[in-house]
Design a protein around this motif. Structure first.
Motif, mmCIF file in Angstrom:
data_model
loop_
_atom_site.group_PDB
_atom_site.id
_atom_site.type_symbol
_atom_site.label_atom_id
_atom_site.label_comp_id
_atom_site.label_asym_id
_atom_site.label_seq_id
_atom_site.Cartn_x
_atom_site.Cartn_y
_atom_site.Cartn_z
ATOM 1 N N GLU A 581 0.841 -1.193 0.000
ATOM 2 C CA GLU A 581 0.000 0.000 0.000
ATOM 3 C C GLU A 581 0.881 1.249 0.000
ATOM 4 O O GLU A 581 1.962 1.270 0.594
ATOM 5 N N ALA A 582 0.421 2.299 -0.685
ATOM 6 C CA ALA A 582 1.159 3.563 -0.734
ATOM 7 C C ALA A 582 0.279 4.675 -0.190
ATOM 8 O O ALA A 582 -0.935 4.700 -0.420
ATOM 9 N N LYS A 583 0.900 5.602 0.540
ATOM 10 C CA LYS A 583 0.165 6.723 1.132
ATOM 11 C C LYS A 583 0.889 8.023 0.821
ATOM 12 O O LYS A 583 2.116 8.061 0.681
ATOM 13 N N GLY A 584 0.091 9.090 0.727
ATOM 14 C CA GLY A 584 0.661 10.405 0.489
ATOM 15 C C GLY A 584 -0.085 11.474 1.276
ATOM 16 O O GLY A 584 -1.296 11.353 1.515
ATOM 17 N N TRP A 585 0.650 12.480 1.709
ATOM 18 C CA TRP A 585 0.048 13.598 2.428
ATOM 19 C C TRP A 585 0.812 14.862 2.088
ATOM 20 O O TRP A 585 2.037 14.854 1.938
ATOM 21 N N ALA A 586 0.072 15.959 1.916
ATOM 22 C CA ALA A 586 0.694 17.259 1.673
ATOM 23 C C ALA A 586 -0.183 18.333 2.283
ATOM 24 O O ALA A 586 -1.423 18.229 2.294
ATOM 25 N N GLY A 587 0.446 19.374 2.794
ATOM 26 C CA GLY A 587 -0.285 20.504 3.359
ATOM 27 C C GLY A 587 0.515 21.774 3.181
ATOM 28 O O GLY A 587 1.746 21.770 3.265
ATOM 29 N N TYR A 588 -0.174 22.864 2.895
ATOM 30 C CA TYR A 588 0.547 24.126 2.735
ATOM 31 C C TYR A 588 -0.259 25.289 3.293
ATOM 32 O O TYR A 588 -1.483 25.228 3.454
ATOM 33 N N CYS A 589 0.462 26.366 3.579
ATOM 34 C CA CYS A 589 -0.118 27.659 3.916
ATOM 35 C C CYS A 589 0.464 28.688 2.951
ATOM 36 O O CYS A 589 1.662 28.650 2.638
ATOM 37 N N GLU A 590 -0.386 29.591 2.476
ATOM 38 C CA GLU A 590 0.057 30.591 1.501
ATOM 39 C C GLU A 590 -0.519 31.946 1.871
ATOM 40 O O GLU A 590 -1.684 32.055 2.294
ATOM 41 N N LEU A 591 0.293 32.976 1.744
ATOM 42 C CA LEU A 591 -0.126 34.348 2.014
ATOM 43 C C LEU A 591 0.084 35.192 0.768
ATOM 44 O O LEU A 591 1.097 35.046 0.065
ATOM 45 N N HIS A 592 -0.887 36.060 0.509
ATOM 46 C CA HIS A 592 -0.754 36.996 -0.607
ATOM 47 C C HIS A 592 -1.009 38.410 -0.096
ATOM 48 O O HIS A 592 -2.036 38.675 0.545
ATOM 49 N N TYR A 614 6.005 7.146 -5.909
ATOM 50 C CA TYR A 614 5.531 8.033 -6.969
ATOM 51 C C TYR A 614 4.048 7.831 -7.267
ATOM 52 O O TYR A 614 3.362 8.760 -7.690
ATOM 53 N N GLU A 615 3.522 6.624 -7.051
ATOM 54 C CA GLU A 615 2.108 6.398 -7.331
ATOM 55 C C GLU A 615 1.209 7.126 -6.342
ATOM 56 O O GLU A 615 0.034 7.346 -6.627
ATOM 57 N N PRO A 632 3.996 21.087 -9.712
ATOM 58 C CA PRO A 632 4.970 20.029 -9.433
ATOM 59 C C PRO A 632 4.296 18.773 -8.909
ATOM 60 O O PRO A 632 3.272 18.824 -8.226
ATOM 61 N N ALA A 633 4.875 17.616 -9.250
ATOM 62 C CA ALA A 633 4.408 16.332 -8.724
ATOM 63 C C ALA A 633 5.197 16.042 -7.453
ATOM 64 O O ALA A 633 6.404 15.788 -7.502
ATOM 65 N N LEU A 634 4.532 16.072 -6.315
ATOM 66 C CA LEU A 634 5.194 15.892 -5.023
ATOM 67 C C LEU A 634 5.313 14.412 -4.712
ATOM 68 O O LEU A 634 4.323 13.691 -4.637
ATOM 69 N N SER A 635 6.548 13.945 -4.505
ATOM 70 C CA SER A 635 6.803 12.544 -4.184
ATOM 71 C C SER A 635 7.983 12.473 -3.227
ATOM 72 O O SER A 635 8.894 13.306 -3.272
ATOM 73 N N GLY A 636 7.985 11.467 -2.358
ATOM 74 C CA GLY A 636 9.009 11.372 -1.331
ATOM 75 C C GLY A 636 8.599 12.179 -0.109
ATOM 76 O O GLY A 636 7.426 12.446 0.126
ATOM 77 N N THR A 637 9.589 12.563 0.681
ATOM 78 C CA THR A 637 9.336 13.337 1.894
ATOM 79 C C THR A 637 10.181 14.599 1.858
ATOM 80 O O THR A 637 11.394 14.531 1.591
ATOM 81 N N GLY A 638 9.558 15.731 2.118
ATOM 82 C CA GLY A 638 10.346 16.948 2.105
ATOM 83 C C GLY A 638 9.512 18.195 2.283
ATOM 84 O O GLY A 638 8.345 18.151 2.678
#
Length: 693
Positions: A581-592, A614-615, A632-638
């Motif tokens: 099984e593969a899992k992915g998580w991403a979160g961001y905050c943006e200010l303008h 990558y999947e 961008p395609a986000l993959s891995g940890t960073g």
């Protein structure tokens, strides 16, 4: 760090105060959805495929006289909304105020706010006789120069040695883009674009003349039967995209009603895409309700050339094209060798007859390559096109009856090779709209320059049924949902047997006031794939089911008159027995930041991602320099962050500077092949100047 980021995003998603509305330069969530719908397995080069909204800012569409074709160019209105607007004009006369659009079915204050910068009121007087001097000198001039510089050099920029052989980049690491364009409303446009990708040579070697890619266009409209004429590079968009359709086309997204394409005929080519255009001459001839668009194009294309012997005729070795490439990259000696090695001659005519409620179109398109293509030998390539010439015919229609819009196209490329698409848009109620679309593309149907509604990249070897609904149960709520069921009767690349799948999306949007908008989106996708050699246990042809699900929460909030906040968190899960099984998580905050009357605008984002492989990758739209977009395609940890500054140096001159970096703490390198960087981070700087007057 992950927990802190998740807590911050969750807090802002659950709470947030509104002080006042901001004049935000954020792209609307609707446009962002359209752009993200183009995300695919490949890296995106989006410059060419987006609606030219900046051009509409300079030349807003006249609301009381814009045609359905011109309104569809915005890319922000559904076919039903366009038809409702035109019907309202016919019944009640011209609009006196912009916000009078609220009386048109399908329009609300949110939509009007989105399209407001791109439309204007105009008188009912038809300005057909424009003095030549005004046409030539009273328009808008625009000059743009952009440069992009990576801060870490990849393996491809090393000089050739025993380890790299002939695989290396022949040019500098900068990407350079320049544009000049003059336009007067929608009557006259001419310009030039030059583009050099990173790694391509500039003013040296085979590129002694400068840019690797150059495009020039001249487009004008007249008051004669030749209503529009295009010289140089241009685009063609016919019907539902089965025979000919270049440029931007929405994919499956939360904007479900855009499943119907709006063929707009002939328009100038004004982007840096190096394959999706025509080069030659085209015109639109109008005889009352009957229209003809004849065209002729001749251009060079990239291809890998091979030699083979014709065993039937015992002839000498002949030249063949093994494959064609559309990336537009000419960075290595091999890519340079393939550059422009084939020629493509295209010609035909699109004939259509239309009234305010009925459109009938007939397409006839012929393609001929100078060097014929060899057939592929892999089983999945059995029905792939090969040879030297291809003839396509198509019949498309669109019919409006009360609250129904029926549309479709039938196309053929050779005896027994067909493709058909039929659909209907239904306005059930002011609060309920729906779309039903069926497509059936035979495995032997062949096409070039097409963008039909499909799960695959081309309308071939696919049958499917798409059902979508858009609901407005309450004034501040909107629900969008669709389900798409499809099957592939023949093999595909990486799939060793006939297969199928299902897509489902549900999005709920809540906008309690003019300064706040939040939505939650749930997606799921079932597909079939072949196991790799290491995991195959049941023999050739056995497939396993892959289940991908995703959840996204997003909030856009005006914090003050000059500050806008945006936050997103997204989860993905891929279940693919017998694989892990593969899992992915991403979160961001943006200010303008943008203060009314001040020359400075600033956008900043900080993002954390953790995707096991990558999947489970996650695509995230990023604000970028004007006319340039990034997903961008986000993959891995960073971590990923960017800072963008826009400053008006005067009335006519604007400067953009953007810096972005991605950091992978648990890696020693990033990228692969010639793009390998022996660092755990990757950064770039961009700068752009625009002069307009």
């Amino acid at each position: 760090m992950k927990n802190v980021m998740l807590l911050l995003c969750s807090c802002f998603l659950l709470c947030g105060s509104v002080l006042a509305q901001t004049d935000s330069a954020f792209i609307s969530n609707e446009v962002e959805t359209l752009i993200e719908s183009q995300a695919s397995d490949a890296e995106l080069k989006l410059d060419p495929d987006l609606p030219d909204l900046q051009q509409f800012r300079l030349h807003p569409l006249p609301l009381n006289s814009a045609t359905a074709e011109e309104l569809s160019l915005l890319g922000l209105l559904t076919p039903q909304q366009i038809q409702a607007l035109i019907t309202h004009r016919e019944q009640y006369g011209p609009f006196l105020l912009i916000y009078e659009l609220q009386t048109v079915p399908g329009f609300n204050t949110t939509l009007i706010k989105i399209i407001r910068p791109y439309i204007k009121l105009n008188s009912t007087i038809n300005d057909q006789h424009i003095p030549l001097r005004r046409l030539l000198f009273n328009g808008n001039w625009k000059i743009i120069t952009r440069i992009q510089q990576p801060l870490e050099l990849s393996k491809g920029f090393q000089l050739p040695d025993s380890s790299t052989g002939t695989s290396y980049y022949v040019g500098s690491p900068q990407r350079i883009y320049s544009q000049f364009r003059y336009s007067y409303q929608n009557r006259l446009s001419y310009g030039w674009i030059g583009d050099k990708d990173a790694g391509e040579a500039f003013t040296k070697g085979k590129q002694i003349k400068g840019f690797d890619f150059n495009t020039v266009h001249l487009f004008f409209r007249t008051n004669t039967c030749f209503t529009s004429v295009a010289l140089g590079d241009y685009e063609l968009r016919f019907g539902q995209g089965l025979t000919l359709f270049t440029g931007f086309a929405a994919g499956k997204s939360a904007l479900v009603l855009l499943a119907k394409k709006s063929g707009i005929g002939l328009k100038p080519f004004t982007s840096a895409n190096e394959s999706n255009y025509f080069r030659g001459i085209a015109t639109t001839i109008t005889l009352h309700r009957l229209h003809f668009i004849p065209f002729l194009s001749l251009k060079k294309t990239d291809a890998t050339l091979l030699t083979a012997t014709d065993t039937l005729s015992n002839a000498d070795e002949q030249l063949y094209a093994g494959s064609s490439t559309e990336s537009g990259y000419h960075r290595t000696p091999t890519e340079l060798q393939n550059k422009g090695s084939n020629r493509l001659l295209q010609g035909g005519c699109y004939t259509y007859w239309e009234t305010s409620r009925l459109h009938l179109g007939l397409s006839l398109v012929a393609h001929r390559f100078a060097v014929p293509f060899l057939p592929g030998t892999a089983p999945y390539q059995r029905y792939k096109w090969y040879g030297q010439q291809l003839l396509q015919e198509g019949l498309d229609y669109a019919w409006v009856y009360r609250n129904w819009q029926c549309f479709g196209e039938i196309a053929a490329s050779q005896p027994g090779a067909f493709a058909l698409l039929h659909g209907v848009l239904i306005h059930f109620d002011p609060k309920v709209d729906g779309v039903l679309l069926y497509r059936n593309y035979s495995r032997s149907y062949q096409s070039l320059n097409t963008k039909a509604f499909a799960e695959s990249s081309s309308p071939q070897n696919e049958e499917g049924l798409f059902i979508g609904l858009q609901l407005k149960p309450r004034p501040r709520w909107q629900v969008s949902t669709y389900i798409d069921c499809y099957r592939f009767p023949w093999l595909k690349y990486g799939v060793d047997a006939p297969s199928g799948g299902q897509d489902f999306l549900l999005q709920v949007t809540y906008a309690p006031n003019k300064t706040t908008e939040a939505y939650v989106r749930f997606t799921t996708k079932l597909s079939e794939a072949s196991p790799s050699a290491e995991t195959a246990h049941t023999g050739i042809g056995a497939l396993y089911t892959k289940h991908l699900s995703g959840l996204r929460l997003q909030l856009t909030q005006a914090v003050s008159t000059y500050l806008t906040f945006k936050a997103r968190t997204e989860l993905r899960n891929v279940s693919r027995l017998p694989l892990a099984e593969a899992k992915g998580w991403a979160g961001y905050c943006e200010l303008h930041y943008k203060q009314m009357g001040k020359p400075l605008q600033v956008t900043a984002r900080y993002l954390y991602f953790n995707c096991s492989d990558y999947e489970a990758r996650i695509y995230t739209y990023e604000s970028d320099l004007l006319g340039s977009f990034s997903i961008p395609a986000l993959s891995g940890t960073g971590y990923r962050a960017y800072l963008q500054v826009q400053y008006n140096l005067g009335r006519h001159l604007t400067l953009w500077i953007r810096g972005a970096t991605s950091i992978y703490p648990d890696q020693n390198s990033t990228g692969s092949g010639l793009d390998l960087i022996n660092r755990n981070h990757k950064s770039e700087l961009k700068a752009q100047l625009r002069l307009q007057f």
